[in-house]
Design an enzyme around this catalytic site. Sequence first.
Site, short mmCIF file in Angstrom:
data_model
loop_
_atom_site.label_atom_id
_atom_site.label_comp_id
_atom_site.label_asym_id
_atom_site.label_seq_id
_atom_site.Cartn_x
_atom_site.Cartn_y
_atom_site.Cartn_z
CB CYS A 77 7.55 7.13 3.10
SG CYS A 77 8.81 6.22 4.02
N GLY A 78 10.31 9.21 2.82
CA GLY A 78 11.71 9.27 2.44
C GLY A 78 12.40 7.92 2.46
CB CYS A 80 8.95 4.46 0.75
SG CYS A 80 8.00 4.04 2.23
#
Length: 520
Positions: A77-78, A80
């Site tokens: 996830c970017g 994250c």
Amino acid sequence: MVLTLSKATAGVGRLGLHTGKMTIRPLFAVLLVAVAFAAGAEEVKEDEGVLVLTKANFQEVISSNEFILVEFYAPWCGHCKALAPEYAKAAQKLAESGSAIKLGKVDATEEQELAEGHGVRGYPTLKFFRNGNPTEYNGGRTADEIVNWLNKKTGPPAKALATVEEAKEFVEKAASVAVIGFFKDQTSDAAKVFLNVAAMVDDYPFGITSADDVFAEYKVEDGKVVLFKKFDEGRADFEGELKEDVLKKFVSSNALPLVVEFNHETAQKIFGGEIKSHLLMFLSKEAGHFDQHLESARSVAKSFREQLLFVTINADEEDHDRILDFFGMKKAEVPAMRLIRLEEDMAKYKPADPKLDADNIRSFVQSFLDGKLKQHLLSQDLPEDWDKNPVKTLVSSNFDEVAFDKEKDVLVEFYAPWCGHCKQLAPIYDQLGEKFKDNSAIVIAKMDATINELEHTKIPSFPTLKLYAKGDNKVIEYNGERTLEGLSKFLETGGAYGQAAPEEAEDVDEDDDQPKKDEL
């Protein structure tokens, strides 16, 4: 290895046990650790000061720490990835200050059962546990914002400032914004309003003082509130009626620069703030647009400070391509501006004149505030072969003519090309079209709702299936199983079948590859 035993070591203090370099405290504390291990306690690892939680150790860690913030994340996830260094920095700040608050994280792709048990639907999801009881984290995503939020939740809403030195240090130590209330009587109704707002606003530190020399230092009268900031004019003095909603709006609008640049750090403040109408300026740093147009925007923004946020978006960044797509824009149109109202309908507005000089920006904003602008709706061109196949293709321009035909039942799938559930439905929907292609009273149709918008219909999740019934054109949403049998029965019963609880749909703001609410 780090083991946190807050409750087990009551009266002794929290015990840190590190392999390689052991710090030995009183003997009975060490014995407590041995007992814990003998009882089968799961080892808790740390990653840059953040506790690594698993199904095996989760409950023990949550139970043994009075306060702990937990991030449920996905490695791919970017958002994250962007949060990770700030989250670690927040853990370090808390540790350095001697705080009892802990930070933990759960890899939700590895610990799916744990994530599902805590209602995790998107990444990152952060939950704050107080004595084991969870609440949603709704603060910012920088280290300072995380620490401020946690300190607010676990301590007094405003720090008492007894001297000029304390007040100055409070302002200087703030990351960018600090708010101080000046009240001789801190039990007064006005002071209570201030403290209530301080408790509600988590992103910024609040202080309160009754000291005469602090009043004199900052040249304020009793009952005043001052917001100190490390940008623009340096401070803003609250002049309105001291009511909670008014003061909250004052803080929200003045805590950001006159023109704020959109990025991971500012997104939550921009889209989660009190001001829901935004002027978005799409600019290219590489082309020098920020230098060319920023001053004009600032000069206009002063006049509309508490009515509208002025936001710049760097169109050079690949991550921002999704936002351009949301507005139906091409990079060739940059520099450009749009207005958006973040209510349920997410209304968007496009200027008739694209110029970004001060006069044109002011005119565009004023027309919006006066209610003179018409919403800008995205639409594809109508394909020549839109009705060639059993599943008809709808766009904004032909939607009403087809869907509201009083002689036919029209089933429409509102889909997104990137939506996984839509891709799964596609072959079934094609079969449905084939099944009813010779039925002159039924039309099976679909519309790409990411690039076609309707003033009368807003689509919150994908896929959404709606039946536009013949006769009265009643709109009936299908919530049954996405099978050929279920959809057929829905059509054959005129919409009577399929009103059960909906299947899991892909919300527009919960697919990590698409714009979130804090990105639009």
